[in-house]
Design a protein around this motif. Sequence first.
Motif, PDB file in Angstrom:
ATOM      1  N   THR A  24      -6.637  -0.971  -6.825  1.00  0.00           N
ATOM      2  CA  THR A  24      -6.088  -0.675  -5.507  1.00  0.00           C
ATOM      3  C   THR A  24      -7.136  -0.799  -4.411  1.00  0.00           C
ATOM      4  O   THR A  24      -6.841  -1.261  -3.295  1.00  0.00           O
ATOM      5  CB  THR A  24      -5.499   0.746  -5.490  1.00  0.00           C
ATOM      6  OG1 THR A  24      -4.557   0.872  -6.565  1.00  0.00           O
ATOM      7  CG2 THR A  24      -4.797   1.030  -4.173  1.00  0.00           C
ATOM      8  N   TRP A  25      -8.373  -0.417  -4.703  1.00  0.00           N
ATOM      9  CA  TRP A  25      -9.419  -0.480  -3.674  1.00  0.00           C
ATOM     10  C   TRP A  25      -9.652  -1.916  -3.196  1.00  0.00           C
ATOM     11  O   TRP A  25     -10.089  -2.167  -2.077  1.00  0.00           O
ATOM     12  CB  TRP A  25     -10.742   0.081  -4.206  1.00  0.00           C
ATOM     13  CG  TRP A  25     -11.385  -0.761  -5.267  1.00  0.00           C
ATOM     14  CD1 TRP A  25     -11.277  -0.609  -6.607  1.00  0.00           C
ATOM     15  CD2 TRP A  25     -12.232  -1.900  -5.073  1.00  0.00           C
ATOM     16  NE1 TRP A  25     -11.983  -1.581  -7.268  1.00  0.00           N
ATOM     17  CE2 TRP A  25     -12.588  -2.388  -6.350  1.00  0.00           C
ATOM     18  CE3 TRP A  25     -12.718  -2.564  -3.949  1.00  0.00           C
ATOM     19  CZ2 TRP A  25     -13.410  -3.494  -6.524  1.00  0.00           C
ATOM     20  CZ3 TRP A  25     -13.540  -3.669  -4.134  1.00  0.00           C
ATOM     21  CH2 TRP A  25     -13.882  -4.121  -5.405  1.00  0.00           C
TER      22      TRP A  25
ATOM     23  N   LEU B  64       0.797  -1.229   0.000  1.00  0.00           N
ATOM     24  CA  LEU B  64       0.000   0.000   0.000  1.00  0.00           C
ATOM     25  C   LEU B  64       0.828   1.276   0.000  1.00  0.00           C
ATOM     26  O   LEU B  64       0.285   2.363   0.138  1.00  0.00           O
ATOM     27  CB  LEU B  64      -0.970   0.023   1.189  1.00  0.00           C
ATOM     28  CG  LEU B  64      -1.989  -1.118   1.281  1.00  0.00           C
ATOM     29  CD1 LEU B  64      -2.940  -0.899   2.449  1.00  0.00           C
ATOM     30  CD2 LEU B  64      -2.765  -1.250  -0.013  1.00  0.00           C
TER      31      LEU B  64
ATOM     32  N   THR C  15      -7.445  -4.212  -2.476  1.00  0.00           N
ATOM     33  CA  THR C  15      -6.581  -4.533  -1.344  1.00  0.00           C
ATOM     34  C   THR C  15      -7.129  -3.938  -0.057  1.00  0.00           C
ATOM     35  O   THR C  15      -7.085  -4.569   1.003  1.00  0.00           O
ATOM     36  CB  THR C  15      -5.161  -4.001  -1.598  1.00  0.00           C
ATOM     37  OG1 THR C  15      -4.647  -4.590  -2.792  1.00  0.00           O
ATOM     38  CG2 THR C  15      -4.237  -4.357  -0.446  1.00  0.00           C
ATOM     39  N   ASP C  16      -7.663  -2.732  -0.151  1.00  0.00           N
ATOM     40  CA  ASP C  16      -8.246  -2.095   1.034  1.00  0.00           C
ATOM     41  C   ASP C  16      -9.489  -2.832   1.510  1.00  0.00           C
ATOM     42  O   ASP C  16      -9.762  -2.906   2.710  1.00  0.00           O
ATOM     43  CB  ASP C  16      -8.595  -0.636   0.731  1.00  0.00           C
ATOM     44  CG  ASP C  16      -7.358   0.220   0.517  1.00  0.00           C
ATOM     45  OD1 ASP C  16      -6.319  -0.106   1.128  1.00  0.00           O
ATOM     46  OD2 ASP C  16      -7.429   1.186  -0.252  1.00  0.00           O
ATOM     47  N   SER C  17     -10.260  -3.367   0.578  1.00  0.00           N
ATOM     48  CA  SER C  17     -11.519  -4.025   0.936  1.00  0.00           C
ATOM     49  C   SER C  17     -11.305  -5.405   1.540  1.00  0.00           C
ATOM     50  O   SER C  17     -12.145  -5.886   2.310  1.00  0.00           O
ATOM     51  CB  SER C  17     -12.406  -4.160  -0.311  1.00  0.00           C
ATOM     52  OG  SER C  17     -12.691  -2.901  -0.868  1.00  0.00           O
TER      53      SER C  17
ATOM     54  N   PRO D 154      -8.337  -6.788   3.450  1.00  0.00           N
ATOM     55  CA  PRO D 154      -6.995  -6.705   4.061  1.00  0.00           C
ATOM     56  C   PRO D 154      -6.450  -8.051   4.510  1.00  0.00           C
ATOM     57  O   PRO D 154      -5.235  -8.232   4.581  1.00  0.00           O
ATOM     58  CB  PRO D 154      -7.207  -5.769   5.251  1.00  0.00           C
ATOM     59  CG  PRO D 154      -8.670  -5.881   5.579  1.00  0.00           C
ATOM     60  CD  PRO D 154      -9.345  -6.061   4.256  1.00  0.00           C
TER      61      PRO D 154
END
Length: 255
Positions: free
Chosen positions: A135-136, A17, A138-140, A142
Amino acid sequence: MSRKIKNKKLGFCRLCLKEDMLSFEHFPPKSTFNKRMKYFHLDPVEMNTLDWIDDRKPNKRIYEGPLGDHSLCEECNNFLNKEYVGAFRHFAYCASHIISSIKPNSDKVYFTIENLNLLRIYKHIISMFISMNDTWYTDSYPELREYINNPDQNYLPDKYRLYLYLIRPHSFRKLKWSMVSDIGAISEFAFYPFGFVLSYDNLLLGNHTPLYDLFPWKFFNKDRETTVNFLLPILETHLPIPLDYRQKETLRKYV
């Protein structure tokens, strides 16, 4: 047209990240038949509105080169190469040999492979889904990133399920995160000799498809190698539609 690949590109690494210069990540690895290929790219908006059984042909761009993206920083790219790529490469070479030696009309195959490091293979497959999605993603999710970043970790919540099938040469499918009716959220990726489906927040996919469930693999020790007996389906991936494995003869009936 040929696609020129820049060595580095500024962006956020999907695995750590951090904002950094991103190297080109091959998925699957370059050493597993991903050196040069020709494939079509469809706009996601158009793909969702097309009727795939009528006579309309979608607008598409032809790319030539390795499949991948600027999705990982150099440190994370090197980490994957060190920890997971070797185990996945052994698996891919063995499966390729099996596929090349069976009858063209076979729809499933039984075989055995020795010296498989199941945890490292499983983690590399997950890393490809991380690299190919936005990218979102990876955030969604973790837990996926944490699972990959720790080579010793052999626990992943049950809401994540990974499935396997086989494909023949020149078959291909790359579908980012998608919603599929009552199945829920999935992402699908197929590149010779494997096809993979990653499902999220559901345990129902195995009841709806012929796919091989890799669920036990994520609990193995990272240093353990084992022998595995497989009974795998060989599926078709003609359309960019999740979980659609219809053969050409079946599709022609609708045209």
